[in-house]
Structures are given as structure tokens and as C-alpha cells.
Design a protein around this motif. Structure first.
Motif, short mmCIF file in Angstrom:
data_model
loop_
_atom_site.label_atom_id
_atom_site.label_comp_id
_atom_site.label_asym_id
_atom_site.label_seq_id
_atom_site.Cartn_x
_atom_site.Cartn_y
_atom_site.Cartn_z
N LEU A 141 14.40 -7.68 6.50
CA LEU A 141 13.65 -6.46 6.20
C LEU A 141 13.20 -6.44 4.75
O LEU A 141 12.06 -6.10 4.44
N TYR A 142 14.13 -6.83 3.91
CA TYR A 142 13.79 -6.86 2.49
C TYR A 142 12.67 -7.86 2.23
O TYR A 142 11.72 -7.59 1.49
N GLY A 143 12.78 -9.00 2.92
CA GLY A 143 11.74 -10.02 2.79
C GLY A 143 10.38 -9.49 3.19
O GLY A 143 9.36 -9.75 2.55
N GLN A 144 10.36 -8.72 4.27
CA GLN A 144 9.08 -8.16 4.74
C GLN A 144 8.51 -7.19 3.71
O GLN A 144 7.30 -7.15 3.46
N LEU A 145 9.42 -6.42 3.12
CA LEU A 145 8.98 -5.46 2.10
C LEU A 145 8.36 -6.21 0.91
O LEU A 145 7.29 -5.83 0.41
N VAL A 146 9.03 -7.26 0.51
CA VAL A 146 8.52 -8.05 -0.62
C VAL A 146 7.15 -8.63 -0.28
O VAL A 146 6.23 -8.64 -1.09
N LEU A 147 7.02 -9.09 0.96
CA LEU A 147 5.75 -9.69 1.40
C LEU A 147 4.61 -8.67 1.35
O LEU A 147 3.48 -9.02 1.03
N LEU B 293 4.19 -6.52 -0.68
CA LEU B 293 3.78 -6.24 -2.07
C LEU B 293 3.27 -7.45 -2.82
O LEU B 293 3.11 -7.40 -4.03
N ILE B 294 3.01 -8.52 -2.10
CA ILE B 294 2.50 -9.71 -2.79
C ILE B 294 1.16 -9.37 -3.43
O ILE B 294 0.27 -8.82 -2.78
N PRO B 295 0.99 -9.69 -4.69
CA PRO B 295 -0.23 -9.29 -5.39
C PRO B 295 -1.42 -10.21 -5.12
O PRO B 295 -1.86 -10.95 -5.96
N VAL B 296 -1.92 -10.15 -3.88
CA VAL B 296 -3.12 -10.92 -3.58
C VAL B 296 -4.17 -9.96 -3.04
O VAL B 296 -3.87 -8.81 -2.76
N GLU B 297 -5.34 -10.48 -2.86
CA GLU B 297 -6.37 -9.63 -2.25
C GLU B 297 -5.98 -9.33 -0.81
O GLU B 297 -5.46 -10.21 -0.11
N LYS B 298 -6.24 -8.12 -0.39
CA LYS B 298 -5.81 -7.73 0.95
C LYS B 298 -6.98 -7.18 1.75
O LYS B 298 -7.91 -6.58 1.19
N ASN B 299 -6.88 -7.37 3.08
CA ASN B 299 -7.88 -6.72 3.93
C ASN B 299 -7.47 -5.27 4.11
O ASN B 299 -6.44 -4.83 3.61
N LEU B 300 -8.24 -4.53 4.88
CA LEU B 300 -8.03 -3.07 4.95
C LEU B 300 -6.64 -2.71 5.47
O LEU B 300 -5.95 -1.87 4.89
N ALA C 8 3.90 1.23 1.34
CA ALA C 8 5.12 0.68 0.74
C ALA C 8 5.26 1.16 -0.70
O ALA C 8 6.35 1.54 -1.15
N LEU C 9 4.14 1.19 -1.42
CA LEU C 9 4.20 1.62 -2.82
C LEU C 9 4.65 3.07 -2.93
O LEU C 9 5.47 3.42 -3.78
N ASN D 218 17.50 -4.25 -11.23
CA ASN D 218 16.85 -5.47 -11.73
C ASN D 218 17.67 -6.74 -11.54
O ASN D 218 17.26 -7.82 -11.95
N ILE D 219 18.82 -6.60 -10.91
CA ILE D 219 19.60 -7.82 -10.62
C ILE D 219 19.36 -8.26 -9.18
O ILE D 219 19.12 -9.42 -8.90
N PHE D 220 19.38 -7.28 -8.25
CA PHE D 220 19.30 -7.67 -6.84
C PHE D 220 17.88 -7.65 -6.29
O PHE D 220 17.64 -8.16 -5.21
N HIS D 221 16.98 -7.02 -6.99
CA HIS D 221 15.63 -6.88 -6.44
C HIS D 221 14.60 -7.62 -7.27
O HIS D 221 13.47 -7.15 -7.45
N VAL D 222 15.00 -8.78 -7.74
CA VAL D 222 14.15 -9.53 -8.67
C VAL D 222 12.81 -9.88 -8.06
O VAL D 222 11.76 -9.72 -8.69
N SER D 223 12.80 -10.36 -6.83
CA SER D 223 11.52 -10.80 -6.24
C SER D 223 10.60 -9.62 -6.02
O SER D 223 9.39 -9.71 -6.20
N LEU D 224 11.16 -8.50 -5.65
CA LEU D 224 10.35 -7.30 -5.47
C LEU D 224 9.70 -6.89 -6.78
O LEU D 224 8.50 -6.62 -6.86
N LEU D 225 10.52 -6.87 -7.81
CA LEU D 225 10.01 -6.46 -9.13
C LEU D 225 8.98 -7.44 -9.64
O LEU D 225 7.97 -7.05 -10.24
N ARG D 226 9.23 -8.72 -9.37
CA ARG D 226 8.27 -9.72 -9.85
C ARG D 226 6.91 -9.47 -9.22
O ARG D 226 5.88 -9.53 -9.88
#
Lengths: 204, 615
Positions: free
Chosen positions: B41-47, B49-56, B65-66, B78-86
């Protein structure tokens, strides 16, 4: 409000040779660079200073750049809160999860939901976010209220304060003063102390 | 689980928020203790929020999500959610539409006020967004994207102001971040321009009260760095056939400008960058003036000028921001600037180089600034002349000059006076009170002093000054100038100018950057437009001999002094226009000509009045 002290200090300010003809300005600049920063020597955040007496003679330090050290006496206003002290601040943001306030105009304080006592409920009243006390309906906290809270911790680098509204004598100042909760005999109030701090060197 | 529920469409905001909060809590433990389901689930959340161009569709999920995260910031660690924050901190708001941008900025501002943790990262992310991402940098300055760019800047400024209102010391941190991220001289043009534009926009906001001096001084330093990296080498050779009054390359704009290589021979195209930056800075100054806070901006600019531009004697264009700012508010800023410079010149506490540089600025400024009134010029000339006169008195009795360098301040000061008078003499003569002030100045006393400025100062200036002064009858005594014909500079003038060549420093010489010239040109006095005192005389050969030699490039096309275009006649007569010339009875005096002839005027004026000229 606790945590504020007025101290007398003996300081030595080291001044660059280029400022020899503007010593007073150099001293003020040097002391001003300490403002609103936590200083370990002073054990607190310097809020204001007043330079009182300055020696007419200064000792030159030998070295590549011969700074000279001016000894002076100053009166300092310091903010050095300890945990569990009661602090006052003005609320700037209310959220479901937190209350944010500004203390003394420079320090931001945040009180998280877990540190707000159960009797305060978050509601949106007439479009404004408010925390209303269940037991005393008149006791409301909203944006612009001055609140008293207990200090949990203070980050020395960013001067962020973490606070708590758990103690019973915390909350909106306006309501607390009306109910006579202000002068709780259990709270310790520190009178402005006169401390002598000896020979603090302020380096350039 | 969360994704499923979101697609369902029947969840409220608070439900979404609590499920996101739950996801975050479930992974806030050592990796061994996280269940696979929670990890997914966490992985999906991170996905999401990936900073790429998105379709609608992706963008809608992104916004959801934001918004959920905005409400659950206290759970972010900031220790456990590093990938999300990145992912969050790598977002470029330029890539998304209005809703997404609002959601991103709300999350960032909420993160910034969480105690202790994310303030610097949030500020860093916002500052990184001053520049658009690489792929759109090329066309962000096209007209159709202008309003989009402005909207984004406004949103960034609002976010920063909001953070400052909640965390008052944010400007301290912002200062450090701006310093680190500020583009340097070698940055690409399209990296530099949006950043500086956005930065200057901050200055007009509430946050500007804290950051004004930092922002403006950083911009001025960048301008100066670019400026000094541009060399004149390929553009203008020091040519003894040309002199100061001919270096008016008004036709330069038509020529192809070849970027001059910076060290290493790379084609950095710094002139183009500087040109665009000057446009941005001038636009900003203009909008400050219309907002009514030009004076504050001006004070900071003057301070930065003092620290950087004044002594950077290779700066060619950056000083024009002062010129432009003064032109917008001549009575306040224009006057303040020149008084500030003169105070530096007369102050004994300043070092000689700064003092000489300051007086060169005064000379060039008073000559070229159309917006400075004649009365101001007159009073400042008087002040400079009095300083020079006092200097002569102090030196009287001491040994004769041993070397020009020991009296360089004096020569610089008097050369400034002569230079200003070359431009302004006729306009001063037109006004009766100012004319009498001029005539009361102890110019001859200084000229005849053992310090002998006529021999030491730049020959071309001396020549031009003497021509005009004698045509205006400002000088009574015969002054045989020991002119070295046709030389731009002499050995003596180079001696007083020193290594820095301050004898030839005219900082407000014609401006050569094409785009930004439109700010400068309306207020700039070019030599060709100046009325000289001798133009009232018939343009004959005698005058041509007195004139500076014309250069043989195309630079004269702008000149409209037709009278001086060089006739071939050999007339000995000088015809005076009675209305224009001095009304004092002229004693018979000799005008020394460059070719050795001595000329005696043959006509007296029709009206005679008592002499008003000094003895």
C-alpha cells in the motif's frame, strides 16, 4: 509568561582592524548578529541588548589579522524556556491535527492533536476553524487568540517550539483570566534575574 | 485497499485522509516488522506521487493523494518515509495544472510548519521551482507562456509568504538557500533568467521587507560578475585616432555582435545574458517605482553599488541600473546618488581609488543624465571647483609637482569639472544666474596654478574645454595649451590615472546592449546632441582645427553637428552671433590655434555692458 530573563553580562567583542574608526558601529553589528539565534554561551535566545559600559582601552590579539578585543558590559534580554514552562503565543493556524502559534513574534510553536486535551473539540463554526472546550463552552481557541501552553521542547536551530495544551491551566488567555486561572499558585514564575556571566568571547 | 476505495468514489475526504494516515503509521517501523500488505500500500502511495508528467486520471489520483497527505502531515516521518518525501520534494509544479499546483503547495506549506523537520527541504523545493524543468526552459519566455509563468511565480511567492507568516524565521533559512541556488556567471541563460525574475518578484512581497537587501545585492553582484567577464578586446581597440567624444558607437547596434569569449575561449554569450538580465532588473525597478517603494529599493541598490560596482572599473553596463533608477525619480534618487558620490570624493576617510572612481562617476553622470537640472549641475560644479581651488591653496608653497600621481585626486577632480563643462557649458550659459555663477568660479586661478592641470589631464578633454571656454569668454587670459595633437591620452595623464586607468574612466559612456537600451536611451545625452558654445560660430576651418579629430569609422553617422563637418574654406574671420555670445566687452585676446596661427577677432558686439567676468 515564563522563560524570559534579563541578565547582565561581561562580554569581549573582537573587532577587525578596518573598523577602528567605527568601534561603536562594529560592536553593535557584532551583537546584532547574535539576535534571534540560540547561543550556547548565553544559554538562550538573545532578544535584545543594551551596551552599558565600554572600556576605553582594548587589547590587540596577535595573529595574521590583529583583531582587538573590547571589553564591555551589556544588559541582555534572553529567552530560555525549559520544559513545562508556560508560554504564551498568538494562534495563526488551526487545523484538525494541530494548532500553530507564534511566540514573541519570532518563534513558531506547534501543538499536535495528541497534546491537546480531550475536552477540546475541533469544529468549523461559521466558516472558522475553532477548538471549543466541551466543559466550558465559552472557552474557544481560534485564529488570532492568545493562548497559554506548556513547553515540551524547543529546537535550537530553527527555534521551533513543541507545545502541549494538556495541563489544566492552559488554553485561551482571555478565558483563563476571566476565570481567575491566571494566578495558579502551582506555576513557578521567574522574576527577572541578574546573572553575571563572566568573560564571554564573541568571535568574529 | 486504499486505491480500491478511491476508485469507488464514495469516500469522504476525511476517510481518505485517515486511510492514508493509517498507511503511513503502518510503515513507521523497522522494515522487518512491516507486513507485505502494508508495504504494498505504501508503495502504491509513493508511486502516485512520482514527479513525472501525468495524464488526466493520474493527475486526479495525484491531487487526491496530495490532499490526503496535507491532512496527515503529522504522521510523516523523515526516517521511515524517505521515498515518499523524496518524491514530494522533487516535484516541479510547472508540470501540472492549477488544481494539482494548489494541492502541492498546500502540502508543502503544511509540511514546513511541522516542528523541527521539514522547513529547509520545503523551502529548497520552492526555490528549485523558481526555474522551470529542462524541457520547457526553451520556450518559457515566449509571449503565450508569459501569463502561465507569472501565475506560477505568484503562487510560489504566496506559498513563501504564507510559510513566513507561520514560521517567522523562514527568511533566515531562505537567504542561505537562495545563496546556494543562485545561478552563477556560467549558468545557461534560461536557467538564470527565470530564477532572477522570480527572486526579484519576492522583493515586492511582504517577505521583501526581510530579504530586500539580500535579494538586490545578489542580483547586482551577478550583473557585475557578468559585466567584468565581457572584454572590450574584440570590440574596441584603444585607438589614438579616436577620442572620447567620438566613442559614440550609436551604429553599433546594427552590427552583428560577436560574443566575446570568456576565459577558456568558450562562447558563453555573456553579453546576451547581461542584456536580458538588465531588462528584467529595469522592469523590476520600474514596477517598484509605480508601486511607490522605489526609494527603499534605491537605497539598497546604492549600498550594493558602493560595495561592488564603484570599484569594479571594468564594469561597462551594470552601473546603468543606477542611472535608470535615478531617471525615474530625479529629484530624490537622482540627487541622492550624485551627492553620495561627491561625499565619497571629498571624504578623507575613503581610499584614493574609490575617491577617484567616485569623481569619474560624477563627471560622467552629470554630463549624460538629461534629467538632472542645470541648477543642480551648476551647484555641484561649484563645489568641485571650490575643492580644487582649496587644494591648490594647500599645495601652494610646497615643492613643484614631482609626479602627477601624488596629486591624482586633484587632476581627477579638475578633469571631471572640464568634462562636465564640455557637455553643459552652453546650457549653463543660457541661464543668467547660472552663467554668473560660472563666471565667478576661480577657473583661471586653478588653470594657472603650478599644478598645471592643462598639461596633465587628458589632452582631448583639455582641448575641447578650452575651445568651448574661449568661445564663451569664460577664460580671459591667453592660455597657450601645450597640446599634443591628436593624442587621446598623454604620458602625464596615464601617470595620474595609474594602473586602473582612471584617467580614462567614463562609466556612463554610451550604452551598448540592445534590448535594455530602451530604458536608458530617453534619458541619455549623447555627445552629438550636445550644444557646444562654439557651434554658434560659423563652422569654418579654424574651428575644425580646434575640434577633436573625427574618427574614420561609421560612428559619426549620428552626429548632427553639421557645422563641424569640416569645411575646406580657409577663413580667418570668426563671425559671432550677437544674440548667443557673451555680452561683455571683449578685450583683445589671442586664440592659439593648433597650427600656430594667432587669431584676433575683428568685430565688436553691438551692445556693451560692464564686465561680469572674474579678474
Amino acid at each position: 509568561m515564563e522563560g524570559l530573563t534579563v541578565s547582565d553580562a561581561n562580554l569581549t567583542v573582537y573587532i577587525h582592524p578596518s573598523m577602528t574608526n567605527k568601534v561603536r558601529g562594529a560592536i553593535l553589528t557584532q551583537l546584532s548578529s547574535l539576535l534571534f539565534r540560540y547561543s550556547e554561551d548565553l544559554e538562550g535566545v538573545l532578544l535584545a541588548y543594551q551596551v552599558n559600559v565600554r572600556n576605553k582601552v582594548a587589547r590587540i590579539l596577535p595573529g595574521l589579522v590583529p583583531h582587538f578585543g573590547v571589553k564591555l558590559k551589556a544588559t541582555l534580554l534572553l529567552f530560555a524556556p525549559k520544559p513545562d514552562m508556560l508560554i504564551e503565543g498568538k494562534v495563526v493556524k488551526i487545523g484538525r491535527e494541530s494548532i500553530h502559534a507564534i511566540v514573541l513574534g519570532f518563534s513558531s510553536a506547534a501543538i499536535m492533536r495528541g497534546d491537546i486535551r480531550e475536552e477540546f473539540k475541533f469544529q468549523i463554526e461559521k466558516g472558522t476553524e475553532t477548538y471549543i472546550c466541551k466543559s466550558h463552552k465559552g472557552h474557544r481557541i481560534k485564529v488570532g487568540s492568545i493562548i497559554r501552553f506548556a513547553l515540551k521542547s524547543m529546537d535550537e536551530e530553527i527555534l521551533h517550539i513543541s507545545g502541549s495544551l494538556m495541563p489544566p491551566n492552559t488554553g485561551c488567555i482571555h478565558w483563563l483570566s476571566k476565570c481567575g486561572m491566571e494566578h495558579d499558585p502551582h506555576t513557578k514564575r521567574c522574576d527577572p534575574l541578574s546573572l553575571s556571566l563572566s568573560s564571554l568571547d564573541v568571535n568574529i | 485497499m486504499a486505491t480500491h476505495e478511491m476508485e469507488d468514489g464514495c469516500l469522504s475526504d476525511s476517510d481518505v485522509q485517515s486511510s492514508v494516515a493509517e498507511i503511513l503509521e503502518n510503515v513507521a517501523k523497522p522494515p522487518i516488522m512491516i507486513s507485505e500488505h502494508d508495504g504494498d500500500l505504501y508503495g502504491q502511495l509513493v508511486l502516485m506521487l512520482i514527479p513525472v508528467e501525468k495524464n488526466l486520471d493520474e493527475e486526479i489520483l495525484f491531487v487526491t493523494a496530495l490532499k490526503a497527505l496535507s491532512g496527515a502531515v503529522s504522521k510523516i516521518n523523515n526516517i521511515f518515509h524517505v521515498s515518499l518525501l523524496r518524491n514530494i520534494f522533487s516535484i516541479y509544479i510547472w508540470d501540472y495544472g492549477l488544481d494539482a499546483r494548489n494541492a502541492i503547495l498546500e502540502l508543502i506549506t503544511n509540511l514546513a510548519i511541522v516542528p523541527d523537520k521539514f522547513l529547509e527541504d520545503c523551502l529548497e523545493m520552492l526555490v528549485r521551482n523558481f526555474q522551470p524543468p529542462g524541457r520547457i526552459r526553451g520556450y518559457i519566455y515566449q509571449p503565450k507562456f508569459r501569463s502561465h509563468k507569472q501565475n506560477i511565480y505568484v503562487q510560489l511567492h504566496e506559498a513563501l509568504c504564507y510559510i513566513t507568516s507561520l514560521v517567522p524565521i523562514a527568511p533566515f533559512k531562505l537567504k542561505d538557500i537562495l545563496d546556494r541556488r543562485m545561478p552563477k556567471v556560467h549558468a545557461e541563460k534560461m536557467e538564470m533568467l527565470p530564477f532572477v525574475e522570480c527572486m526579484l518578484g519576492l522583493e515586492s512581497n511582504e517577505i521583501g521587507d526581510y530579504l530586500r537587501s539580500t535579494l538586490l545585492s545578489m542580483v547586482v553582484e551577478l550583473l557585475v560578475d557578468l559585466d567584468v567577464s565581457i572584454t572590450w578586446g574584440h570590440i574596441l581597440k584603444e585607438d589614438n585616432n579616436k577620442d572620447i567624444f567620438d566613442i559614440e558607437l550609436e551604429d553599433f547596434h546594427n552590427a552583428e555582435y560577436n560574443p566575446v569569449g570568456v576565459s577558456g575561449g568558450k562562447k558563453d554569450n555573456n553579453p546576451d545574458k547581461l542584456d536580458c538580465l538588465m531588462v528584467i532588473v529595469c522592469e523590476h525597478i520600474k514596477s517598484s517605482a509605480s508601486d511607490g517603494h522605489l526609494v527603499k529599493v534605491f537605497d539598497i541598490l546604492m549600498e550594493s553599488f558602493r560595495k561592488t560596482v564603484l570599484n569594479a572599473y571594468r564594469s561597462k553596463f551594470s552601473q546603468f541600473i543606477m542611472f535608470y533608477a535615478c531617471s525615474l525619480e530625479p529629484e530624490i534618487c537622482g540627487l541622492k546618488f550624485v551627492i553620495f558620490l561627491i561625499d565619497i570624493f571629498v571624504s578623507k576617510a575613503e581610499d584614493p581609488i574609490s575617491r577617484m572612481s567616485a569623481v569619474c562617476y560624477v563627471a560622467s553622470y552629470l554630463s549624460r543624465a538629461r534629467f538632472i537640472s542645470c541648477s543642480v549641475v551648476s551647484s555641484l560644479i561649484k563645489r568641485l571647483v571650490e575643492w580644487c581651488y582649496e587644494y591648490c591653496h594647500l599645495q601652494a608653497g610646497s615643492e613643484r609637482i614631482n609626479h602627477p600621481k601624488s596629486h591624482r585626486l586633484f587632476y581627477a577632480g579638475f578633469q571631471a569639472v572640464m568634462y562636465i563643462l564640455c557637455f553643459r557649458m552652453q546650457s549653463l550659459m543660457d541661464i543668467q544666474e547660472l552663467k554668473s555663477v560660472l563666471f565667478h568660479l576661480p577657473l583661471e586661478a586653478i588653470l594657472c596654478d603650478p599644478l598645471d592641470p592643462l598639461r596633465i589631464c587628458l589632452p582631448t578633454i583639455v582641448k575641447e574645454f578650452l575651445c568651448q571656454a574661449m568661445a564663451a569668454h569664460l577664460l580671459k587670459k591667453p592660455l597657450i595649451s601645450s597640446l599634443q595633437d591628436n593624442l587621446l591620452e598623454s604620458e602625464m595623464s596615464a601617470a595620474f590615472g595609474g594602473v586602473e586607468r582612471l584617467h580614462m574612466f567614463f562609466p556612463f559612456d554610451p550604452y551598448l546592449l540592445k534590448e535594455s537600451d530602451r530604458f536608458i536611451k530617453p534619458n541619455f545625452e549623447s555627445w552629438s546632441m550636445v550644444r557646444k558654445t562654439y557651434t554658434n560660430l560659423n563652422s569654418e576651418d579654424e574651428l575644425d582645427d580646434l575640434d577633436p579629430l573625427s574618427a574614420d569609422d561609421g560612428s559619426e553617422d549620428g552626429r548632427d553637428d553639421d557645422e563641424l563637418a569640416g569645411g575646406d574654406d580657409d577663413e580667418d574671420e570668426l563671425e559671432y552671433s550677437i544674440n548667443q555670445m557673451s555680452i561683455t566687452p571683449r578685450p583683445v585676446f589671442e586664440i592659439a590655434m593648433a597650427d600656430g596661427r594667432v587669431l584676433i577677432p575683428s568685430r565688436m558686439p553691438a551692445r556693451i555692458r560692464p564686465s561680469v567676468s572674474p579678474v
